[in-house]
Design an enzyme around this catalytic site. Sequence first.
Site, PDB file in Angstrom:
ATOM      1  N   SER A  50       0.814  -1.248   0.167  1.00 44.43           N
ATOM      2  CA  SER A  50      -0.068  -0.055  -0.186  1.00 44.43           C
ATOM      3  C   SER A  50       0.803   1.147  -0.104  1.00 44.43           C
ATOM      4  O   SER A  50       2.106   1.179   0.322  1.00 44.43           O
ATOM      5  CB  SER A  50      -0.891   0.023   1.123  1.00 44.43           C
ATOM      6  N   ASP A  82      -1.159  -1.781  -3.903  1.00 46.92           N
ATOM      7  CA  ASP A  82      -2.588  -1.700  -3.443  1.00 46.92           C
ATOM      8  C   ASP A  82      -3.221  -0.560  -3.285  1.00 46.92           C
ATOM      9  O   ASP A  82      -2.320   0.469  -2.582  1.00 46.92           O
ATOM     10  CB  ASP A  82      -2.270  -2.742  -2.125  1.00 46.92           C
ATOM     11  N   HIS A 180     -12.863  -3.117   4.576  1.00 47.46           N
ATOM     12  CA  HIS A 180     -11.500  -3.165   5.054  1.00 47.46           C
ATOM     13  C   HIS A 180     -11.601  -3.303   6.528  1.00 47.46           C
ATOM     14  O   HIS A 180     -12.514  -2.692   7.206  1.00 47.46           O
ATOM     15  CB  HIS A 180     -10.847  -2.042   4.436  1.00 47.46           C
ATOM     16  N   GLY A 214     -10.973  -6.526   1.327  1.00 47.97           N
ATOM     17  CA  GLY A 214     -11.629  -6.568   2.438  1.00 47.97           C
ATOM     18  C   GLY A 214     -11.948  -8.112   2.826  1.00 47.97           C
ATOM     19  O   GLY A 214     -13.113  -8.015   3.480  1.00 47.97           O
ATOM     20  N   ALA A 215     -11.112  -9.011   2.550  1.00 49.98           N
ATOM     21  CA  ALA A 215     -11.505 -10.364   2.905  1.00 49.98           C
ATOM     22  C   ALA A 215     -11.090 -11.161   4.143  1.00 49.98           C
ATOM     23  O   ALA A 215     -11.063 -12.269   4.136  1.00 49.98           O
ATOM     24  CB  ALA A 215     -11.149 -11.237   1.419  1.00 49.98           C
ATOM     25  N   ASN A 256      -7.946 -10.420  -1.059  1.00 51.22           N
ATOM     26  CA  ASN A 256      -6.705  -9.507  -0.299  1.00 51.22           C
ATOM     27  C   ASN A 256      -7.143  -9.933   1.066  1.00 51.22           C
ATOM     28  O   ASN A 256      -8.237  -9.770   1.697  1.00 51.22           O
ATOM     29  CB  ASN A 256      -7.147  -7.937  -0.645  1.00 51.22           C
ATOM     30  N   ASP A 258      -5.135  -8.471   4.603  1.00 46.56           N
ATOM     31  CA  ASP A 258      -4.184  -7.972   5.530  1.00 46.56           C
ATOM     32  C   ASP A 258      -4.421  -7.715   6.954  1.00 46.56           C
ATOM     33  O   ASP A 258      -3.517  -8.255   7.707  1.00 46.56           O
ATOM     34  CB  ASP A 258      -4.013  -6.365   5.039  1.00 46.56           C
ATOM     35  N   SER A 259      -5.677  -7.523   7.248  1.00 46.69           N
ATOM     36  CA  SER A 259      -5.776  -7.438   8.600  1.00 46.69           C
ATOM     37  C   SER A 259      -5.645  -8.898   9.563  1.00 46.69           C
ATOM     38  O   SER A 259      -5.174  -8.683  10.515  1.00 46.69           O
ATOM     39  CB  SER A 259      -7.652  -7.137   9.017  1.00 46.69           C
TER      40      SER A 259
HETATM   41  P1  13P Z   1      -8.620  -6.798   5.228  1.00 41.11           P
HETATM   42  O1  13P Z   1      -8.487  -5.507   5.756  1.00 41.11           O
HETATM   43  O2  13P Z   1     -10.098  -7.622   5.205  1.00 41.11           O
HETATM   44  O3  13P Z   1      -7.404  -7.506   5.294  1.00 41.11           O
HETATM   45  O4  13P Z   1      -8.502  -6.443   3.635  1.00 41.11           O
HETATM   46  C1  13P Z   1      -7.392  -5.991   2.862  1.00 41.11           C
HETATM   47  C2  13P Z   1      -7.513  -5.322   1.550  1.00 41.11           C
HETATM   48  O5  13P Z   1      -8.572  -5.349   1.027  1.00 41.11           O
HETATM   49  C3  13P Z   1      -6.247  -4.920   0.939  1.00 41.11           C
HETATM   50  O6  13P Z   1      -6.418  -3.951  -0.045  1.00 41.11           O
HETATM   51  O1  G3H Z   2      -6.798  -2.105   2.250  1.00 43.31           O
HETATM   52  C1  G3H Z   2      -5.945  -1.598   2.727  1.00 43.31           C
HETATM   53  C2  G3H Z   2      -4.803  -2.462   3.440  1.00 43.31           C
HETATM   54  O2  G3H Z   2      -5.111  -3.269   4.364  1.00 43.31           O
HETATM   55  C3  G3H Z   2      -3.526  -1.315   3.483  1.00 43.31           C
HETATM   56  O3  G3H Z   2      -3.906  -0.500   4.725  1.00 43.31           O
HETATM   57  O4  G3H Z   2      -2.964   1.436   4.082  1.00 43.31           O
HETATM   58  O5  G3H Z   2      -2.816   0.727   6.409  1.00 43.31           O
HETATM   59  O6  G3H Z   2      -1.226  -0.126   4.833  1.00 43.31           O
HETATM   60  P1  G3H Z   2      -2.696   0.325   5.015  1.00 43.31           P
HETATM   61 ZN    ZN Z   3      -8.345  -2.969  -0.181  1.00 48.41          ZN
END
Ligand code: 13P
Ligand code: G3H
Ligand code: ZN
Length: 311
Positions: A50, A82, A180, A214-215, A256, A258-259
Amino acid sequence: MALVTSTEMFKKAYEGGYAIGAFNVNNMEIVQGITEAAKEVNAPLILQVSSGARKYANHTYLMKLVEAAIIETNLPICLHLDHGDTFELCKSCIDGGFTSVMIDGSHHTFEDNIALTKKVVEYAHERGVVVEGELGRLAGIEDAVNVSDADAAYTDPAQVEEFVSKTGVDSLAIAIGTSHGAYKFKPGQNPQLRFDILEKIEQRLPNFPIVLHGASSVIPEFVDMINNNGGKMPDAIGIPEDMLRKAASMAVCKINIDSDLRLAMTGSIRKYFAENPSHFDPRQYLSPARTAIKELVKNKIVNVLGSNGKA
Ligand code: 13P
Ligand code: G3H
Ligand code: ZN
């Protein structure tokens, strides 16, 4: 093996009814945890950066970490921007060696989104780089991605053909109820994805790769690990894994996450310090954090995405 685009990955994923994991990377331990997992189960990968990650860790460091991961694993890895929000940011990543960029024009009008996305696609395609666009808006809060619930809008299937044909994008992120961050649904809410919208999009865009942002599933084990070791996270519910499996069997080729990585890493570090309050060597608490990420990613690949054995 060099960095690859997602073209071949998406073609095989579409035909095979599975999805490629797109995991956000911010530092060495995260890159190592993800890529060691993928190596063990022989899965192709998208590593995504990102603008916040790029500010935190620096473009060159992230490039070199991912290049190192390719040397170590010999896996096909696509390096993706991203949520690129400007042409300049996308250009900088394309010029700097990324093989894929997202231009997220979803907060613009339909016409402006098309114009911005088309401009990025023209620049990218001339240089062999692929582009993900977005139509529809997700709810949720991230550092650089902040859309209130009220603003969230599902993707309108009637717009997708015009968007794809006018922009030339290689994949399309859609909004069907994911969001997200770690607070997607409150306890008592019943998470639902709009598979009816996905089906309509699939009918209008045959053989075209769809992306689900946001998965994360907001895995309770890691939320508990945080809260049982001094943390204070409100209860939250993520995207149920069976819904992700269903999406992966349909047109969704990129999922995707991340969380869940953040929760695994933070839970593991909190637990480590609760058990070892006198330790201060970062290697001691970052090792289990890296292992937690590795186990999480392996589980996602094998039990949710179905991309194991596909590298
Ligand atoms: P999460 O916050 O659900 O992990 O989504 C991450 C995302 O969409 C990154 O672009
Ligand atoms: O969708 C966004 C990702 O989770 C990246 O998050 O902008 O905090 O790095 P960030
Ligand atoms: Zn995203």
